[in-house]
Design a protein around this motif. Structure first.
Motif, PDB file in Angstrom:
ATOM      1  N   SER A 119       0.802  -1.219   0.000  1.00  0.00           N
ATOM      2  CA  SER A 119       0.000   0.000   0.000  1.00  0.00           C
ATOM      3  C   SER A 119       0.838   1.273   0.000  1.00  0.00           C
ATOM      4  O   SER A 119       0.373   2.324  -0.435  1.00  0.00           O
ATOM      5  CB  SER A 119      -0.928   0.020   1.220  1.00  0.00           C
ATOM      6  N   LEU A 120       2.090   1.192   0.479  1.00  0.00           N
ATOM      7  CA  LEU A 120       2.908   2.395   0.621  1.00  0.00           C
ATOM      8  C   LEU A 120       4.216   2.351  -0.152  1.00  0.00           C
ATOM      9  O   LEU A 120       4.807   3.394  -0.421  1.00  0.00           O
ATOM     10  CB  LEU A 120       3.224   2.637   2.111  1.00  0.00           C
ATOM     11  N   HIS A 217     -10.785   0.291   0.050  1.00  0.00           N
ATOM     12  CA  HIS A 217     -10.684  -1.134  -0.274  1.00  0.00           C
ATOM     13  C   HIS A 217     -10.036  -1.886   0.879  1.00  0.00           C
ATOM     14  O   HIS A 217      -9.428  -1.291   1.786  1.00  0.00           O
ATOM     15  CB  HIS A 217      -9.910  -1.347  -1.575  1.00  0.00           C
ATOM     16  N   ALA A 218     -10.142  -3.211   0.838  1.00  0.00           N
ATOM     17  CA  ALA A 218      -9.687  -4.056   1.948  1.00  0.00           C
ATOM     18  C   ALA A 218      -8.186  -3.970   2.187  1.00  0.00           C
ATOM     19  O   ALA A 218      -7.712  -4.173   3.308  1.00  0.00           O
ATOM     20  CB  ALA A 218     -10.083  -5.510   1.690  1.00  0.00           C
ATOM     21  N   ARG A 266      -7.108  -8.127  -6.463  1.00  0.00           N
ATOM     22  CA  ARG A 266      -6.815  -8.368  -7.882  1.00  0.00           C
ATOM     23  C   ARG A 266      -8.012  -7.982  -8.751  1.00  0.00           C
ATOM     24  O   ARG A 266      -7.855  -7.457  -9.854  1.00  0.00           O
ATOM     25  CB  ARG A 266      -6.463  -9.845  -8.065  1.00  0.00           C
ATOM     26  N   ALA A 267      -9.222  -8.222  -8.223  1.00  0.00           N
ATOM     27  CA  ALA A 267     -10.430  -7.932  -8.986  1.00  0.00           C
ATOM     28  C   ALA A 267     -10.706  -6.435  -9.110  1.00  0.00           C
ATOM     29  O   ALA A 267     -11.207  -5.979 -10.139  1.00  0.00           O
ATOM     30  CB  ALA A 267     -11.632  -8.629  -8.340  1.00  0.00           C
ATOM     31  N   ILE A 268     -10.370  -5.664  -8.061  1.00  0.00           N
ATOM     32  CA  ILE A 268     -10.663  -4.227  -8.120  1.00  0.00           C
ATOM     33  C   ILE A 268      -9.520  -3.419  -8.719  1.00  0.00           C
ATOM     34  O   ILE A 268      -9.690  -2.243  -9.049  1.00  0.00           O
ATOM     35  CB  ILE A 268     -11.011  -3.662  -6.723  1.00  0.00           C
ATOM     36  N   ALA A 269      -8.350  -4.044  -8.874  1.00  0.00           N
ATOM     37  CA  ALA A 269      -7.203  -3.341  -9.453  1.00  0.00           C
ATOM     38  C   ALA A 269      -7.382  -3.176 -10.961  1.00  0.00           C
ATOM     39  O   ALA A 269      -8.167  -3.883 -11.607  1.00  0.00           O
ATOM     40  CB  ALA A 269      -5.912  -4.113  -9.166  1.00  0.00           C
ATOM     41  N   LEU A 270      -6.642  -2.229 -11.523  1.00  0.00           N
ATOM     42  CA  LEU A 270      -6.608  -2.085 -12.978  1.00  0.00           C
ATOM     43  C   LEU A 270      -6.029  -3.347 -13.606  1.00  0.00           C
ATOM     44  O   LEU A 270      -5.246  -4.070 -12.982  1.00  0.00           O
ATOM     45  CB  LEU A 270      -5.749  -0.885 -13.362  1.00  0.00           C
TER      46      LEU A 270
END
Length: 287
Positions: A119-120, A217-218, A266-270
């Motif tokens: 995330s960072l 997101h999670a 993975r599903a919400i990523a580009l």
């Protein structure tokens, strides 16, 4: 003399510990009952079942006898014990690194694939040397120059896993915030973005970005790594790095939970292609 482990746990030692726990549970015995029937104290048994030490041959045989292990199980676990201390590619100077980091290095070196959400930061296996140095200096302000360089060297050596004849398979998901955080300056970030684009073109590397537009997101709870290994008998492992220290998880509920979490991210990523285009646009802006 006891065969105490002289380094981080290996995948084989972890599998041996897992099998000893499983056999004891199948036999319906508590650690205290095993201690009473074998004379092995509970503290020693705990170390053997948590991969903190390798049992001596006679101790292992005593446990296998008590648990009613089959001949095949005895053969397999005795062979596993003989190989349990074999390390991956740890270098002599790694003894000066924190034990939990060398454990991570050892596990990663034996993994078949790694799924990493960050995330960072840019994932360690995809960092440039200058980016790595800036991250370590910023994250460990009290570290000496020698300590910083040891960690930089270790991280650069880890990346060799991606260039072998049978390379590690890496699926990296990064929050867009990591692309925009100016680590080491504009030129360092431009080189880092180009490194991501180059890595993403390799068939064994997948890079995805969770765009700002995805909203909450999670993965915002923190970064994590999932590793699996060539031998199906080796349990998958989860690594979580936090301010409170490194944490390794391997229970089936934990593995299932983090696998589902990674699938969600993975599903919400580009898509990989759209992610590469976003990274390229950030690289242009960093010039």
């Amino acid at each position: 003399m006891p065969s105490e482990r002289q380094g981080p746990p290996t995948v084989r030692l972890r599998r041996l510990a897992f099998e000893l726990r499983r056999l004891r549970d199948t036999a319906g015995l508590t650690q205290q009952q095993v201690a009473e029937q074998t004379g092995i104290n509970t503290a020693t048994l705990y170390r053997h079942e948590t991969a903190r030490s390798r049992p001596q041959r006679r101790t292992l045989i005593a446990l296998l006898n008590l648990y009613g292990a089959t001949e095949q199980q005895r053969t397999d676990l005795l062979a596993l014990s003989r190989e349990a201390d074999a390390q991956g590619w740890l270098r002599p100077y790694h003894a000066e690194l924190p034990e939990q980091y060398t454990a991570y290095i050892s596990f990663e070196a034996e993994a078949r694939s790694v799924r990493n959400y960050e995330s960072l930061f840019i994932p360690g296996l995809l960092q440039t040397e200058d980016y790595t140095r800036a991250v370590i200096r910023g994250g460990l302000p009290m570290a000496s120059q020698k300590e910083v360089e040891q960690r930089v060297q270790a991280r650069m050596e880890r990346q060799n896993l991606l260039t072998t004849d049978n390379p590690l398979r890496l699926w990296a998901i990064v929050d867009e915030a990591a692309l925009h955080r100016l680590v080491g300056g504009a030129e360092v970030m431009r080189q880092q973005m180009n490194r991501l684009i180059s890595a993403a073109s390799e068939p064994h590397v997948t890079v995805q970005v969770i765009a700002y537009a995805a909203g909450a997101h999670a993965g915002m709870q923190g970064s994590f790594v999932l590793m699996d290994f060539p031998n199906p008998a080796d349990p998958e492992i989860i690594h979580i790095d936090s301010m409170a220290g490194d944490l390794f998880l391997e229970t089936q509920p934990d593995v299932r939970r983090y696998s589902l979490l990674f699938d969600n991210l993975r599903a919400i990523a580009l898509s990989p292609d759209d992610s590469t285009r976003l990274i390229a646009s950030v690289a242009t802006g960093a010039q």
